[in-house]
Design an enzyme around this catalytic site. Structure first.
Site: not given
Ligand code: NAD
Ligand code: MG
Length: 336
Positions: A228, A241
């Protein structure tokens, strides 16, 4: 998700509701018999304006985790109607975690239309989304293997690989894509159970799965991890995360070096804000969801289908000199 949360509201006021051009839809008949193109699926042709696609403001919506693609408004575009294959992965055998929805579903559909047999893993609660993907893989004329189960268990991860190898008759593409993302305003709101679940899903599971898969991967095989933009530009409300995505980017680079002598390539995909169930099932605040993607230069979130080509590229022989890299798709923002 971009971390530029603060800018999203003003940006939304500028771009919200603007009706830009619609993607060019080719008329089908000349392509109707193209291998890999299911009946009724319009091939991607002509120019696609990158500004086109669903834009904020989005409807308020929330689903219990892990969420279903089929219940989102608007429904994400996983390439069901648009992805057209041309034999780039003919005869390949792929296992994709989180293959029921989002980027995993887009990769599964594209891989099948490129000629690969595909096994997907997902949680039992996602059976409905998984069935739709399995149907599309079969429609493309390829073998589909559905293997539900929870990746937080090492024993299941080992069983998953074993089943995929047995059912597919081997394995040469592994897409480690499943992840847990839950927004928490403060580190004080992240319980140890939360933290553990995120680490188990996003860090331990790829470790267990790659270890189990390695003995089966021949030279020419590809491992792809979904990382990401959070790896390099973390949001303040994604403490746990974001660190797992930094770990993902890191293992891609480490394993690429370790596995190059065995002829196995390892690469990553780093999405920006993409319209998927992860975001509407606790991954983002309602405020962020309503203006989702507005902070990117393209002024909209990406659709999973817009990343399918990257997953195909990183798996195919055409990218045989590409290993240890992370490809971004973030609408003009973020860093891979
Ligand atoms: P998604 O919800 O469609 O996919 C995530 C999948 O993870 C789920 O479908 C689920 O099957 C799987 N999963 C989660 N916990 C699991 C568990 N314990 N056991 C088995 N499966 C489990 O959402 P997505 O956005 O397509 O996510 C795919 C990948 O993309 C993830 O790695 C995510 O971190 C990454 N990503 C997403 C975005 C975004 O904005 N959507 C941005 C950057 C990176
Ligand atoms: Mg899902």
């Amino acid at each position: 998700m971009s971390s530029n949360d603060e800018s999203s509201v003003s940006r939304r006021a500028v771009v919200g509701g603007a009706a830009l051009g619609v993607a060019t839809a080719a008329t089908g008949s000349a392509f109707a018999k193209t291998p890999g193109t299911p009946a009724g699926a319009a091939p991607a042709a002509g120019l696609k304006d990158p500004r086109s696609g669903p834009k904020p403001p989005f409807e308020k919506q929330s689903q219990p985790w892990p969420g279903l693609s089929s219940k989102m408004t608007p429904k994400p575009d996983n390439g069901e109607q648009s992805y057209r294959g041309s034999g780039r992965l003919l005869g390949r055998k792929a296992l994709i975690t989180g293959g029921d929805s989002g980027m995993g579903a887009a990769a599964a559909i594209a891989y099948a239309r490129e000629g690969a047999d595909v096994a997907i893993n997902y949680l039992p609660a996602e059976e409905e989304d998984a069935r739709a993907v399995v149907a599309l893989i079969r429609e493309a004329g390829r073998k589909a293997v559905a293997i539900p189960g929870d990746l937080r268990s090492e024993a299941f991860c080992q069983k998953l690989v074993e089943t995929a190898v047995k059912e597919l008759g081997g394995l040469d593409i592994l897409v480690s894509n499943a992840a847990r993302q839950q927004t928490r305003a403060s580190i004080l709101d992240v319980s140890s159970e939360d933290f553990d679940a995120t680490m188990k899903t996003n860090i331990y599971a790829p470790f267990w799965i790659i270890k189990a898969a390695l003995p089966h991967l021949k030279p020419g095989s590809a491992i792809i991890g979904t990382t990401s933009e959070q790896a390099t530009d973390p949001s303040k409300d994604l403490y746990d995360y974001a660190m797992t995505k930094a770990a993902t980017t890191n293992y891609v680079r480490s394993l690429a070096k370790q596995l190059a002598p065995r002829g196995i390539r390892v690469n990553g995909v780093a999405p920006g804000p993409i319209w998927t169930p992860l975001q509407v099932s606790g991954g983002a605040t309602m405020e962020k969801l309503e203006s989702f993607g507005s902070m990117t230069p393209l002024g909209r979130p990406g659709q999973p289908a817009e990343l399918a080509g990257i997953y195909v590229l990183l798996a195919e022989n055409g990218a045989s000199y590409t290993t240890g890299h992370v490809y971004g798709a973030a609408g003009g923002g973020g860093m891979p």
